[in-house]
Design a protein around this motif. Structure first.
Motif, PDB file in Angstrom:
ATOM      1  N   ARG A  90       9.110 -31.960  22.261  1.00  0.00           N
ATOM      2  CA  ARG A  90      10.566 -32.103  22.349  1.00  0.00           C
ATOM      3  C   ARG A  90      10.955 -32.768  23.664  1.00  0.00           C
ATOM      4  N   SER A  96      13.605 -36.467  17.079  1.00  0.00           N
ATOM      5  CA  SER A  96      13.689 -35.027  17.318  1.00  0.00           C
ATOM      6  C   SER A  96      12.387 -34.375  16.869  1.00  0.00           C
ATOM      7  N   SER A 115      10.818 -31.082  14.736  1.00  0.00           N
ATOM      8  CA  SER A 115      11.087 -29.940  13.851  1.00  0.00           C
ATOM      9  C   SER A 115       9.982 -28.914  14.022  1.00  0.00           C
ATOM     10  N   GLU A 129      11.181 -25.015  14.724  1.00  0.00           N
ATOM     11  CA  GLU A 129      11.827 -23.726  14.521  1.00  0.00           C
ATOM     12  C   GLU A 129      12.211 -23.496  13.063  1.00  0.00           C
ATOM     13  N   GLN A 130      12.577 -24.565  12.352  1.00  0.00           N
ATOM     14  CA  GLN A 130      12.961 -24.425  10.942  1.00  0.00           C
ATOM     15  C   GLN A 130      11.786 -23.924  10.116  1.00  0.00           C
ATOM     16  N   ARG A 131      10.604 -24.461  10.362  1.00  0.00           N
ATOM     17  CA  ARG A 131       9.436 -24.025   9.594  1.00  0.00           C
ATOM     18  C   ARG A 131       8.977 -22.633  10.011  1.00  0.00           C
ATOM     19  N   GLU A 164      10.474 -36.170  14.003  1.00  0.00           N
ATOM     20  CA  GLU A 164      11.340 -36.645  12.935  1.00  0.00           C
ATOM     21  C   GLU A 164      12.271 -37.708  13.493  1.00  0.00           C
TER      22      GLU A 164
END
Length: 124
Positions: free
Chosen positions: A23, A43, A45, A47-49, A76
């Motif tokens: 990040r 960006s 990814s 935390e979503q996973r 992403e």
């Protein structure tokens, strides 16, 4: 016997540190290209996973699946509908990421300290 060493927690902390590092690199790239026409924001990814672990009923590190490769952080690219990169937002994101990275390092250091205590039979 209760294990002092939680391999799942250590693996999860390692993944989170990887995500924080990625990040920071993504934000630096966004800042470097703030005035580049047609640049698509980058960006990470992660935390979503990881949130899927909780939704799937594996909320604790002890219940995590043995293969965490799906949960590795990924780069992403924005679809283009978000608009141009906002410098003030990127700087705020960088500050948040630095604080998050420091907290993760403290947690990992505590985990390693426990391992060291176990190896030295409780002596420092």
């Amino acid at each position: 016997m209760i294990s002092v060493v939680d391999n799942n927690l250590t693996a999860l902390l390692s993944l989170a540190l990887d995500a924080a590092q990625m990040r920071q690199q993504a934000i630096a790239q966004n800042i470097a290209n703030v005035n580049t026409p047609g640049y698509r924001r980058v960006s990470v990814s992660f935390e979503q996973r990881i949130a899927q672990l909780t939704r799937n009923g594996t909320g604790s590190a002890a219940q995590m699946p043995p293969d965490l490769s799906y949960y590795r952080p990924k780069i992403e690219y924005a679809t283009g509908v978000e608009g141009p990169v906002q410098l003030d937002q990127e700087l705020a994101d960088m500050s948040e990421t630095v604080l998050h990275h420091q907290a993760l390092l403290k947690a990992l250091n505590k985990q390693l300290e426990l391992i060291g205590l176990a190896i030295n039979e409780g002596r420092r």
